[in-house]
Design a protein around this motif. Structure first.
Motif, PDB file in Angstrom:
ATOM      1  N   ARG A   1      -0.600 -73.643 -63.209  1.00  0.00           N
ATOM      2  CA  ARG A   1       0.166 -74.434 -62.232  1.00  0.00           C
ATOM      3  C   ARG A   1      -0.593 -74.572 -60.918  1.00  0.00           C
ATOM      4  NH1 ARG A   1       6.251 -72.868 -61.612  1.00  0.00           N
ATOM      5  NH2 ARG A   1       5.962 -74.505 -60.085  1.00  0.00           N
ATOM      6  N   ALA A   2      -1.218 -73.499 -60.461  1.00  0.00           N
ATOM      7  CA  ALA A   2      -1.986 -73.549 -59.220  1.00  0.00           C
ATOM      8  C   ALA A   2      -3.171 -74.500 -59.364  1.00  0.00           C
ATOM      9  CB  ALA A   2      -2.461 -72.152 -58.830  1.00  0.00           C
ATOM     10  N   LEU A   3      -3.861 -74.428 -60.490  1.00  0.00           N
ATOM     11  CA  LEU A   3      -4.996 -75.321 -60.721  1.00  0.00           C
ATOM     12  C   LEU A   3      -4.552 -76.776 -60.774  1.00  0.00           C
ATOM     13  CD1 LEU A   3      -6.884 -73.132 -63.298  1.00  0.00           C
ATOM     14  CD2 LEU A   3      -7.839 -73.949 -61.119  1.00  0.00           C
ATOM     15  N   ASN A   4      -3.395 -77.030 -61.355  1.00  0.00           N
ATOM     16  CA  ASN A   4      -2.865 -78.395 -61.384  1.00  0.00           C
ATOM     17  C   ASN A   4      -2.608 -78.884 -59.954  1.00  0.00           C
ATOM     18  OD1 ASN A   4      -1.743 -80.797 -62.654  1.00  0.00           O
ATOM     19  ND2 ASN A   4       0.232 -80.031 -61.963  1.00  0.00           N
ATOM     20  N   THR A   5      -2.027 -78.039 -59.130  1.00  0.00           N
ATOM     21  CA  THR A   5      -1.772 -78.407 -57.738  1.00  0.00           C
ATOM     22  C   THR A   5      -3.075 -78.692 -57.004  1.00  0.00           C
ATOM     23  OG1 THR A   5       0.265 -77.112 -57.704  1.00  0.00           O
ATOM     24  CG2 THR A   5      -0.732 -77.640 -55.567  1.00  0.00           C
ATOM     25  N   PHE A   6      -4.072 -77.835 -57.186  1.00  0.00           N
ATOM     26  CA  PHE A   6      -5.371 -78.067 -56.556  1.00  0.00           C
ATOM     27  C   PHE A   6      -5.985 -79.370 -57.060  1.00  0.00           C
ATOM     28  CE2 PHE A   6      -5.794 -73.219 -56.135  1.00  0.00           C
ATOM     29  CZ  PHE A   6      -5.240 -73.222 -54.872  1.00  0.00           C
ATOM     30  N   GLY A   7      -5.837 -79.635 -58.363  1.00  0.00           N
ATOM     31  CA  GLY A   7      -6.343 -80.883 -58.931  1.00  0.00           C
ATOM     32  C   GLY A   7      -5.665 -82.094 -58.313  1.00  0.00           C
ATOM     33  N   ASN A   8      -4.353 -81.991 -58.100  1.00  0.00           N
ATOM     34  CA  ASN A   8      -3.615 -83.098 -57.484  1.00  0.00           C
ATOM     35  C   ASN A   8      -4.115 -83.378 -56.071  1.00  0.00           C
ATOM     36  OD1 ASN A   8      -2.065 -83.296 -59.802  1.00  0.00           O
ATOM     37  ND2 ASN A   8      -0.325 -82.192 -58.950  1.00  0.00           N
ATOM     38  N   VAL A   9      -4.365 -82.316 -55.309  1.00  0.00           N
ATOM     39  CA  VAL A   9      -4.880 -82.480 -53.944  1.00  0.00           C
ATOM     40  C   VAL A   9      -6.267 -83.121 -53.991  1.00  0.00           C
ATOM     41  CG1 VAL A   9      -5.642 -81.254 -51.875  1.00  0.00           C
ATOM     42  CG2 VAL A   9      -3.483 -80.617 -52.982  1.00  0.00           C
TER      43      VAL A   9
ATOM     44  N   ALA B   1     -11.266 -82.527 -59.047  1.00  0.00           N
ATOM     45  CA  ALA B   1      -9.983 -82.698 -59.721  1.00  0.00           C
ATOM     46  C   ALA B   1     -10.147 -82.484 -61.222  1.00  0.00           C
ATOM     47  CB  ALA B   1      -9.413 -84.085 -59.440  1.00  0.00           C
ATOM     48  N   ARG B   2     -11.187 -83.077 -61.799  1.00  0.00           N
ATOM     49  CA  ARG B   2     -11.406 -82.921 -63.238  1.00  0.00           C
ATOM     50  C   ARG B   2     -11.631 -81.460 -63.611  1.00  0.00           C
ATOM     51  NH1 ARG B   2     -15.573 -85.985 -67.406  1.00  0.00           N
ATOM     52  NH2 ARG B   2     -14.739 -84.937 -69.241  1.00  0.00           N
ATOM     53  N   ALA B   3     -12.419 -80.754 -62.808  1.00  0.00           N
ATOM     54  CA  ALA B   3     -12.671 -79.339 -63.093  1.00  0.00           C
ATOM     55  C   ALA B   3     -11.364 -78.539 -63.055  1.00  0.00           C
ATOM     56  CB  ALA B   3     -13.680 -78.774 -62.096  1.00  0.00           C
ATOM     57  N   CYS B   4     -10.507 -78.825 -62.089  1.00  0.00           N
ATOM     58  CA  CYS B   4      -9.214 -78.129 -61.987  1.00  0.00           C
ATOM     59  C   CYS B   4      -8.341 -78.428 -63.198  1.00  0.00           C
ATOM     60  CB  CYS B   4      -8.497 -78.526 -60.707  1.00  0.00           C
ATOM     61  SG  CYS B   4      -9.225 -77.861 -59.201  1.00  0.00           S
ATOM     62  N   TYR B   5      -8.243 -79.702 -63.566  1.00  0.00           N
ATOM     63  CA  TYR B   5      -7.393 -80.072 -64.696  1.00  0.00           C
ATOM     64  C   TYR B   5      -7.931 -79.507 -66.008  1.00  0.00           C
ATOM     65  CZ  TYR B   5      -5.125 -83.418 -61.518  1.00  0.00           C
ATOM     66  OH  TYR B   5      -4.442 -84.002 -60.478  1.00  0.00           O
ATOM     67  N   ASP B   6      -9.244 -79.539 -66.186  1.00  0.00           N
ATOM     68  CA  ASP B   6      -9.833 -78.983 -67.403  1.00  0.00           C
ATOM     69  C   ASP B   6      -9.505 -77.498 -67.527  1.00  0.00           C
ATOM     70  OD1 ASP B   6     -10.980 -81.325 -68.429  1.00  0.00           O
ATOM     71  OD2 ASP B   6     -12.933 -80.964 -67.491  1.00  0.00           O
ATOM     72  N   GLU B   7      -9.678 -76.755 -66.441  1.00  0.00           N
ATOM     73  CA  GLU B   7      -9.390 -75.320 -66.482  1.00  0.00           C
ATOM     74  C   GLU B   7      -7.891 -75.065 -66.660  1.00  0.00           C
ATOM     75  OE1 GLU B   7     -10.093 -71.171 -64.026  1.00  0.00           O
ATOM     76  OE2 GLU B   7     -11.211 -72.964 -63.415  1.00  0.00           O
ATOM     77  N   ALA B   8      -7.074 -75.859 -66.000  1.00  0.00           N
ATOM     78  CA  ALA B   8      -5.624 -75.698 -66.155  1.00  0.00           C
ATOM     79  C   ALA B   8      -5.202 -75.955 -67.603  1.00  0.00           C
ATOM     80  CB  ALA B   8      -4.885 -76.645 -65.206  1.00  0.00           C
ATOM     81  N   LEU B   9      -5.791 -76.962 -68.229  1.00  0.00           N
ATOM     82  CA  LEU B   9      -5.474 -77.238 -69.639  1.00  0.00           C
ATOM     83  C   LEU B   9      -5.858 -76.064 -70.528  1.00  0.00           C
ATOM     84  CD1 LEU B   9      -6.404 -80.994 -70.028  1.00  0.00           C
ATOM     85  CD2 LEU B   9      -4.247 -79.933 -70.743  1.00  0.00           C
ATOM     86  N   ALA B  10      -6.980 -75.438 -70.245  1.00  0.00           N
ATOM     87  CA  ALA B  10      -7.419 -74.288 -71.035  1.00  0.00           C
ATOM     88  C   ALA B  10      -6.439 -73.127 -70.921  1.00  0.00           C
ATOM     89  CB  ALA B  10      -8.817 -73.848 -70.596  1.00  0.00           C
TER      90      ALA B  10
END
Length: 179
Positions: A11-19, A29-38
């Motif tokens: 959830r935190a990584l998704n928020t960082f990705g959104n910002v 953003a892509r790095a945050c979303y990729d890690e959040a998905l993992a």
């Protein structure tokens, strides 16, 4: 629903990705979303939303086919979950990816489906996004009357929502001229 460490980090990584996405820092953003998905294993709702977010980053990064795949996966999960609003968002994403891939007819089909789902879900943001997508696709197809109509509806909805996207929709409407 999952809880604890991995879920909270996702959830935190998704928020960082959104910002990062809002700041147009697409690689971050892509790095945050990729890690959040993992880390989102077992959380299908979170995974579906993350795939949609990732699709937006990929589309803005001119990776149309990868964006299509992410939005398609998000659509499948939202259907499984019975999330009609999520389906609308994924369909809008598919429409944006189709237009970026220079297939405006497909974009019209996806945004039309999104508009119906968004109306059913009573979502003004997704309705506005669908109208803006339809305006851009209709413009590409040289159907300027339809493009103006959709751009006007998008501008009205975005203005009601008081979001920055209203300026872009107004500029699109104005660029299409009067009837």
């Amino acid at each position: 629903m999952p809880n604890g460490g991995a879920y909270d980090r996702s959830r935190a990584l998704n928020t960082f990705g959104n910002v990062a996405f809002r700041l147009r820092e697409l690689q971050q953003a892509r790095a945050c979303y990729d890690e959040a998905l993992a880390r989102a294993t077992g959380n299908k709702v979170g995974e579906a939303h993350l795939l949609g977010n990732l699709g937006q980053v990929l589309e803005r990064s001119d990776l149309c086919h990868e964006a299509h795949d992410a939005f398609d996966a998000a659509l499948a999960l939202h259907r499984t979950l019975g999330n009609r609003l999520g389906e609308a968002a994924a369909r809008n994403g598919l429409g944006e990816a189709a237009l970026a891939a220079d297939t405006p007819d497909r974009a019209v089909a996806e945004h039309t489906a999104a508009l119906l789902l968004a109306a059913e879900s009573r979502s003004r943001p997704e309705r506005a996004r669908a109208h803006e997508g339809l305006a851009r696709a209709e413009q590409r197809l040289a159907r300027l009357g339809e493009a103006r109509e959709h751009a006007g509806r998008a501008a009205e909805l975005y203005e009601q929502l008081d979001v920055p996207e209203a300026a872009d929709a107004r500029a699109l409407r104005d660029s299409l001229g009067a009837d």
